[in-house]
Enzyme design. Structure first.
Site, PDB file in Angstrom:
ATOM      1  N   TRP A   1       2.322 -12.695   1.309  1.00 26.41           N
ATOM      2  CA  TRP A   1       1.679 -11.602   0.568  1.00 26.41           C
ATOM      3  C   TRP A   1       0.169 -11.880   0.540  1.00 26.41           C
ATOM      4  O   TRP A   1      -0.630 -11.087   1.029  1.00 26.41           O
ATOM      5  CB  TRP A   1       2.274 -11.488  -0.844  1.00 26.41           C
TER       6      TRP A   1
ATOM      7  N   HIS B   1       9.664   3.153   2.433  1.00 30.77           N
ATOM      8  CA  HIS B   1       9.004   1.850   2.332  1.00 30.77           C
ATOM      9  C   HIS B   1       8.639   1.441   3.762  1.00 30.77           C
ATOM     10  O   HIS B   1       9.523   1.261   4.570  1.00 30.77           O
ATOM     11  CB  HIS B   1      10.042   0.855   1.804  1.00 30.77           C
TER      12      HIS B   1
ATOM     13  N   PRO C   1     -19.586   1.418  21.688  1.00 25.97           N
ATOM     14  CA  PRO C   1     -18.823   2.579  21.215  1.00 25.97           C
ATOM     15  C   PRO C   1     -18.035   2.298  19.936  1.00 25.97           C
ATOM     16  O   PRO C   1     -17.788   3.192  19.141  1.00 25.97           O
ATOM     17  CB  PRO C   1     -17.849   2.877  22.359  1.00 25.97           C
TER      18      PRO C   1
ATOM     19  N   ASP D   1       3.593  -6.070   1.942  1.00 23.13           N
ATOM     20  CA  ASP D   1       4.057  -4.898   2.667  1.00 23.13           C
ATOM     21  C   ASP D   1       3.011  -4.433   3.679  1.00 23.13           C
ATOM     22  O   ASP D   1       3.321  -4.183   4.852  1.00 23.13           O
ATOM     23  CB  ASP D   1       4.386  -3.756   1.694  1.00 23.13           C
TER      24      ASP D   1
ATOM     25  N   GLU E   1      13.643   0.840   2.234  1.00 23.53           N
ATOM     26  CA  GLU E   1      13.248  -0.490   1.744  1.00 23.53           C
ATOM     27  C   GLU E   1      14.263  -1.555   2.153  1.00 23.53           C
ATOM     28  O   GLU E   1      13.898  -2.661   2.542  1.00 23.53           O
ATOM     29  CB  GLU E   1      13.162  -0.440   0.219  1.00 23.53           C
TER      30      GLU E   1
ATOM     31  N   ARG F   1       9.147   5.579  -6.941  1.00 18.91           N
ATOM     32  CA  ARG F   1       9.623   4.976  -8.179  1.00 18.91           C
ATOM     33  C   ARG F   1       8.445   4.422  -8.987  1.00 18.91           C
ATOM     34  O   ARG F   1       7.282   4.654  -8.654  1.00 18.91           O
ATOM     35  CB  ARG F   1      10.650   3.900  -7.889  1.00 18.91           C
ATOM     36  N   ASP F   2       8.761   3.670 -10.010  1.00 20.14           N
ATOM     37  CA  ASP F   2       7.712   3.163 -10.886  1.00 20.14           C
ATOM     38  C   ASP F   2       7.044   1.911 -10.301  1.00 20.14           C
ATOM     39  O   ASP F   2       7.050   0.860 -10.910  1.00 20.14           O
ATOM     40  CB  ASP F   2       8.310   2.857 -12.270  1.00 20.14           C
ATOM     41  N   GLU F   3       6.519   2.047  -9.085  1.00 17.32           N
ATOM     42  CA  GLU F   3       5.725   0.975  -8.477  1.00 17.32           C
ATOM     43  C   GLU F   3       4.501   1.613  -7.833  1.00 17.32           C
ATOM     44  O   GLU F   3       3.454   1.664  -8.424  1.00 17.32           O
ATOM     45  CB  GLU F   3       6.550   0.185  -7.458  1.00 17.32           C
TER      46      GLU F   3
ATOM     47  N   ASP G   1       3.599   0.319  -1.605  1.00 15.81           N
ATOM     48  CA  ASP G   1       4.934  -0.052  -1.127  1.00 15.81           C
ATOM     49  C   ASP G   1       5.819   1.181  -0.981  1.00 15.81           C
ATOM     50  O   ASP G   1       6.571   1.311  -0.026  1.00 15.81           O
ATOM     51  CB  ASP G   1       5.586  -1.068  -2.082  1.00 15.81           C
TER      52      ASP G   1
HETATM   53  C1  BGC Z   1       8.113  -3.947  -3.826  1.00 15.36           C
HETATM   54  C2  BGC Z   1       7.947  -4.600  -2.503  1.00 15.36           C
HETATM   55  C3  BGC Z   1       7.257  -5.891  -2.721  1.00 15.36           C
HETATM   56  C4  BGC Z   1       8.193  -6.732  -3.518  1.00 15.36           C
HETATM   57  C5  BGC Z   1       7.746  -8.124  -3.764  1.00 15.36           C
HETATM   58  C6  BGC Z   1       8.993  -4.804  -4.630  1.00 15.36           C
HETATM   59  O1  BGC Z   1       9.278  -4.301  -5.882  1.00 15.36           O
HETATM   60  O2  BGC Z   1       8.562  -2.638  -3.713  1.00 15.36           O
HETATM   61  O3  BGC Z   1       7.870  -3.899  -1.419  1.00 15.36           O
HETATM   62  O4  BGC Z   1       6.704  -6.477  -1.635  1.00 15.36           O
HETATM   63  O5  BGC Z   1       8.525  -6.095  -4.725  1.00 15.36           O
HETATM   64  O6  BGC Z   1       8.338  -8.717  -4.824  1.00 15.36           O
END
Ligand code: BGC
Length: 916
Positions: free
Chosen positions: A509, A742, A71, A456, A721, A447-449, A443
Site C-alpha cells: 500500500w 473495484h 513532445p 489499490d 472486489e 459503499r461507505d469507503e 477503491d
Molecule cells: C478496501 C480495499 C483496500 C482494503 C485494505 C478495503 O476495505 O476496499 O480495496 O485496499 O480495504 O484493507
C-alpha cells in the site's frame, strides 16, 4: 503533418494553473517524414508579450532524432505572469522537408503564489440553520472584455451567475488534503450589462461531511466556508475587483442534507432568493494556504438511458455499473416527495443494497410544483439500478438519465479481440477506472469507503495509464499523498487523502509512493513527476529501513502488521496464504530499486548509489532467508513464485525451479489462480516471462470461478472486489466487504497491453519514445488489435491468425522506434507501417498439463484413450483435473512404460483437428 494535443501541464485549455511552472507538450500526426529535425515554441500572452524559442535543432541518437522541444514536456524556462491568458503553438520541421505548426492552444494562469486575495473567508451566520447559500449582487455598466471568478469552498460548492451554473464541473473543489493546501478554482464569468447575481450553493462534501472509515472522527473542518474573488476587465482598459466580505448575504439552501455516502435531500420550495437572507459572518482564514487547483476537471462524461426491469414498475436498469448520479424530469404538486435509491444489483427481483453497508445512497427531492429536470449536487453514487418512489405509479424509463462522472482524462488505450468475453473484460476494467477516478483514485464508488486506498491504485496504476492519460490526475494524487506522508513522518498512509484517519501504510500500500511516480513517468515521459515524487520515494524507503532495523538486520522487513496478498484465495483469511513478511521484503526491494532508478533519471547520483546498494543488500538478505541452497523457495504459494519471477528476485539456479513450481501450483489448484491484489497484478506477466504464456492464457480465459471471465460470464459490467463477489449460484457473497466495482483485479489489462498486445514501454526512453513490441499471440482469441495513443503518437499492433501463419501489422508513430521481438524474428522498426507474415512454430504442449476435460472432449484423443487406456479414460471422466494428476494416480493402473506411451500418444493426438 499536423501538430496536435498541445497541452499545458498535461491539460487541454487549462484555466487557472500555477504560473510558476508550466510544462508544454504536443504531438506530431500524419507526417510523411519520420523524424523531427528542428522544433520551436511560440508563446504569447493576452497583454501581447511574446516569446519565441526560435528553431532548435534536434539531437541525433542511434537511428533517430530527439527534438529539443520534447513532445512529452518542455518546461517554460521562466515564471509566467499571474492571472494571464497564454497561447502557444509548437513548430516542427521533419526530415522530409515538412514544416508546420499547431493551431494556437490556450491556457491561463491563476493567481501568483502567496498573492493577496481580494476577499475574505465567509461563513454562515448563526441564524441560518442547515446548509447555507451565499450570494452577492453586483452591477456592470460598461462593456466587459473578460471576467474571472477565483474561489474555494470549504465543503463543496456550485457557483451560479444569474441562476445559471458557472462551468460544467461538478463536486468542486473536489477531494484533496484540505489540511495541507486548499486547491481553488478559476472560472470564466460572463456578466450581463446591468444587475448580476452571484450565488453559491454549499454542501458538506469531503471537507466536513461524514465519510471515511471512522464516521465519527472529525474530518477537515466543521464549518462551511467560502472565499471568492471576482475580477472584471472592461473594454475601456479599466479593471474592477471584489471578493467575499460582510456585504455578502447568506440564506437557507434548498439542499437540506448532503453526504458523500448517504446522498442528498433537496427541497425545491426553498429555492430562489429567500427573504430570510442575512449578512454573512466573516471567518478566520484556514491555516492551509490557497493554491491553484492541480486536478483535471471533474464532470459528467457520459449519459446513459434506463430500461425498465420487467415485472417491477419502479425499478430501472442502466445496463452498466457506474459512478455518478441520476437526473430525472418531474412535474409534481408542491410538497410531493420523490425518492431514488441506488444499488449495484438485483437479488430475487429486488434491489440489493446490503453491500453498501452504512451508506444510505439515496436521493430525496421535494417538489415546488414546477416542472423541472432534477439532479443531486453534492454527492454521487455507485450503481447500476435505481428504485423510484413518489414519481408516479408507473414512471417511464425515459424520464431517467444516468450521468457518469469522472475526472477528465483523455482515452489512450484500446484492445479488441475475437473473443467477446475478453472484450467485455477489457471494457469492465475501463468502467472500473471511470467509476473510481473521481478526483482521487478510490477503491470503490458505492459503499461507505470510496477512499484513495494506496494499495489499490498502486496495483492498477500501470493499467490506468495505458487506458487514459492520467498524468495530471496522478500528479495531483501524489501531491496529496506527499502531504499526508509528511504528516506521518515519511510513512505513507493506507488511504490518501487521510481525511482525519491516520492509517499507517503497510507493504504494497505504502509503496504507492514509489510505484505511482515511476509508472506515471514511464507512461508520460514527464520527468517532473519523478522530481516531484523522489522525496516521497526516499522517505518511504527510509521508513521501511527504520522498521526493518527495528526488527531485523535492516534488510528484511519483518514483524510489522501487514495486509499481505489481500483477498487471495489460498487461506481462510483476507490476508491470503503468502507469508506477509516475505511480501514486505519483496516490496521493500522493489521500492529501493525504483527509487534508485528515479534518482538515476534525475541525475541524483548519490541517492541512486545509496538505493542501488540498499536494493542489493535486500536482495542478498532475501535470498538467504527464503531460498534453500539448491534453489527451493520456502514460501510455496502462487503469489510467492509470481513475485520472485516477476522481479527476478531469485538466485541464478532457482529461476527455472520457481517457474516450474508456479505451473505446478496452478495445476494443483485445478488450473485456477488463487492470488490476491498483490499477486494478481504480476501473475500473468510472471508466467509469460518464465516460459508459461500458455498458462497465462489458460488463466485469462478460464470461465469458471475463480477467474476474470467467471465474472464476465455472471454478467459483470465492472471488475469485482472479490473473485467470488457473486457466488456461482448467483447469490451475492455475504462477506461484509463486497463491491462490484473495484479496479484492483482489473490490473490484468496492463498485462493485455504489454503481453497480448505486446506494447511495452522501455525505461530509458519513457513516454513510449522507444518501445519493445513482443506480442504473444494465442490461437484461442483469434486476433488482437491494440491501439495506444502514447504521448508521442499512436502505436498499433494487430495480429491475426491465418491458418498456420500469423499476420502482424504494426504502426510506429513519428519520432519513435520499436524493437520487435517474436519467435525467429528480431528487428528495429522505424516510424511508419510494418507488415509481417510469420510462420509460428506449433507449441508442443506438455501432456501432463492438459486438462482431463479437454482430453475427453477432444475426439481424436478420446478415441485413442478409449482404445489404449480405457481405465485411465474412466478416471479422466470422473473429474481428475489434469492428465498429470491422472498419471500420478494409482487408480489409472499404468506402469512406467504405459505412462511413457500415454504421454507420447497424447502429444500426438492433441494437435489433431477435432471433428466435434
Ligand atoms: C478496501 C480495499 C483496500 C482494503 C485494505 C478495503 O476495505 O476496499 O480495496 O485496499 O480495504 O484493507
Amino acid at each position: 503533418m499536423q501538430i496536435i494535443r498541445q497541452k499545458a501541464n498535461h491539460l487541454t485549455n487549462a484555466i487557472g494553473i500555477a504560473p510558476e511552472k508550466v510544462l508544454l507538450s504536443y504531438q506530431v500526426q500524419d507526417a510523411i517524414g519520420k523524424w523531427c529535425l528542428a522544433s520551436r515554441v511560440e508563446l504569447r500572452s493576452d497583454d501581447d508579450e511574446r516569446f519565441d524559442t526560435g528553431w532548435l535543432d534536434s539531437r541525433q541518437e542511434g537511428a533517430g532524432w530527439i527534438p529539443a522541444i520534447d513532445p512529452t514536456g518542455w518546461l517554460i524556462p521562466f515564471a509566467l505572469k499571474r492571472r494571464m491568458g497564454y497561447h502557444f503553438r509548437v513548430w516542427v520541421k521533419t526530415d522530409h522537408g515538412e514544416c508546420d505548426c499547431g493551431e494556437w492552444a490556450d491556457f491561463e494562469t491563476a493567481k501568483a503564489e502567496g498573492e493577496r486575495w481580494v476577499g475574505r473567508w465567509i461563513t454562515k451566520p448563526q441564524e441560518i440553520v442547515g446548509h447555507p447559500l451565499f450570494m452577492r449582487r453586483f452591477s456592470v455598466d460598461k462593456p466587459v472584455r473578460a471576467a474571472r471568478l477565483y474561489c474555494m469552498g470549504l465543503g463543496l460548492y456550485e457557483a451560479y451567475l444569474n441562476n445559471r451554473k458557472i462551468g460544467d464541473e461538478v463536486l468542486s473543489p473536489g477531494f484533496h488534503t484540505y489540511d495541507a493546501a486548499l486547491q481553488y478554482q478559476t472560472w470564466a464569468l460572463t456578466p450581463v450589462q446591468g444587475e448580476n447575481q452571484l450565488t453559491f450553493l454549499m454542501g458538506e462534501g469531503w471537507y466536513m461531511g461524514k465519510y471515511g472509515l471512522k464516521l465519527d472522527a472529525p474530518r477537515y473542518g466543521n464549518a462551511f466556508g467560502l472565499i471568492a474573488e471576482v475580477r472584471i476587465q472592461y473594454q475601456d482598459g479599466s479593471e474592477e475587483a471584489f471578493g467575499t466580505d460582510e456585504a455578502w448575504q447568506a440564506a437557507e439552501s434548498p439542499v437540506l442534507m448532503d453526504s458523500i455516502y448517504d446522498g442528498e435531500h433537496m427541497d425545491a420550495r426553498r429555492e430562489g432568493l429567500s427573504p430570510t437572507a442575512q449578512a454573512v459572518a466573516l471567518s478566520p482564514a484556514p491555516t492551509a494556504p490557497l493554491i491553484p487547483r492541480m486536478s483535471p476537471c471533474l464532470c459528467i462524461q457520459q449519459r446513459l438511458s434506463a430500461c425498465p426491469v420487467e415485472g417491477h414498475p419502479r425499478l430501472f436498469d442502466f445496463g452498466q455499473n457506474l459512478a455518478g448520479w441520476v437526473e430525472f424530469d418531474c412535474e409534481l404538486p408542491a410538497g410531493a416527495v420523490v425518492r431514488l435509491t441506488f444499488g449495484e444489483l438485483l437479488q430475487d427481483g429486488k434491489l440489493y443494497r446490503d453491500n453498501l453497508r452504512r451508506a444510505r445512497c439515496e436521493y430525496v427531492y421535494t417538489s415546488d410544483g414546477t416542472r423541472r429536470t432534477v439532479r443531486p449536487h453534492f454527492t454521487y453514487y455507485g450503481f447500476r439500478y435505481i428504485e423510484v418512489e413518489g414519481l408516479s405509479d408507473t414512471p417511464d424509463a425515459s424520464q431517467f438519465t444516468a450521468c457518469v462522472i469522472f475526472s477528465d482524462m483523455e482515452r489512450t488505450g484500446w484492445i479488441k479481440t475475437d473473443h467477446p468475453l475478453l472484450n467485455r473484460l477489457f471494457e469492465n476494467q475501463l468502467w472500473s477506472q471511470k467509476s473510481n477516478f473521481l478526483d482521487v483514485p478510490t477503491d470503490c464508488p458505492q459503499r461507505d469507503e470510496r477512499m484513495g486506498w494506496t494499495g489499490d491504485i498502486q496495483v492498477f496504476c500501470d493499467t490506468a495509464c495505458f487506458n487514459m492519460d492520467c498524468t495530471a490526475f496522478l500528479q495531483k494524487f501524489l501531491f496529496d499523498l506527499s502531504n499526508d506522508q509528511r504528516r506521518l513522518g515519511g510513512c505513507v498512509p493506507m488511504v490518501s487523502p487521510m481525511a482525519g484517519y491516520e492509517l499507517r501504510g503497510v507493504s504494497g500500500w505504502g509503496d504507492a509512493a514509489t510505484i505511482i511516480p515511476w509508472y506515471t513517468y514511464l507512461h508520460s515521459g514527464d520527468k517532473t513527476v519523478l522530481a516531484q515524487g523522489l522525496p516521497g520515494m526516499m522517505a518511504w524507503v527510509d521508513y521501511i529501513s527504520r522498521e526493518a532495523t527495528a526488527h531485523s538486520s535492516g534488510y528484511l522487513w519483518r514483524g510489522s502488521r501487514q495486509l499481505g496478498d489481500w483477498l487471495a484465495l489460498d487461506a481462510d483469511s483476507v490476508y491470503g496464504g503468502t507469508d506477509r513478511d516475505f511480501i514486505a521484503t519483496v516490496y521493500y526491494y522493489l521500492s529501493a530499486c525504483l527509487t534508485a532508478k528515479a534518482a538515476v533519471v534525475l541525475g541524483e547520483d548519490a541517492v541512486a548509489d545509496r538505493h542501488t546498494a540498499l536494493s542489493e543488500h535486500i536482495r542478498e538478505a532475501f535470498i538467504k532467508e527464503y531460498f534453500t541452497k539448491t534453489g527451493r523457495l520456502a514460501v510455496d504459494t502462487q503469489t510467492a513464485y509470481t513475485m520472485v519471477l516477476f522481479l527476478n528476485l531469485t538466485p541464478q539456479n532457482a529461476r527455472e525451479c520457481c517457474a516450474k513450481r508456479l505451473r505446478q501450483k496452478i495445476l494443483a489448484a485445478n488450473g485456477k489462480l488463487q492470488t490476491g491484489f498483490l499477486g494478481t497484478v504480476w501473475l500473468l506477466s510472471a508466467l509469460c516471462e518464465s516460459g508459461s504464456a500458455d498458462m497465462a492464457y489458460d488463466l485469462l480465459l478460464n470461465k469458471d470461478y475463480p477467474g476474470w471471465l467467471y465474472e464476465v460470464n455472471c454478467g459483470a459490467t465492472t471488475i469485482w472486489e472479490r473473485w467470488n463477489s457473486i457466488e456461482p449460484d448467483g447469490s451475492m457473497n455475504r462477506d461484509g466487504m463486497n463491491s462490484l466495482n473495484h479496479y484492483a483485479y482489473g490490473s490484468v489489462a496492463g498485462w493485455m497491453y504489454r503481453y497480448m498486445g505486446g506494447i511495452q514501454p522501455v525505461d530509458g526512453a519513457p513516454g513510449f519514445r522507444r518501445v519493445r513490441i513482443a506480442p504473444i499471440p494465442d490461437r484461442r482469441i483469434g486476433q488482437c488489435d491494440t491501439k495506444l495513443l502514447s504521448p508521442h503518437g499512436l502505436y498499433t499492433v494487430k495480429w491475426a491468425w491465418q491458418n498456420a501463419a500469423l499476420l502482424l501489422d504494426i504502426a510506429v508513430p513519428f519520432g519513435c522506434e520499436a524493437h520487435l521481438r517474436m519467435p525467429g524474428l528480431e528487428e528495429s522498426l522505424l516510424p511508419g507501417q510494418h507488415h509481417f507474415e510469420l510462420n509460428m512454430p506449433v507449441v508442443c504442449r506438455d501432456p501432463d498439463e492438459i486438462t482431463c476435460q479437454e482430453a475427453v472432449t477432444h475426439a481424436p484423443t478420446r478415441k485413442m484413450l478409449s482404445a489404449q487406456f480405457p481405465v485411465a479414460l474412466r478416471w479422466a471422466e470422473r473429474g481428475m483435473y489434469s492428465l498429470g494428476q491422472l498419471l500420478e494416480s494409482p487408480f489409472a493402473e499404468l506402469t512406467d512404460e504405459d505412462i511413457e506411451a500415454f504421454r507420447a500418444a497424447v502429444t500426438k493426438t492433441i494437435h489433431e483437428p477435432s471433428q466435434e
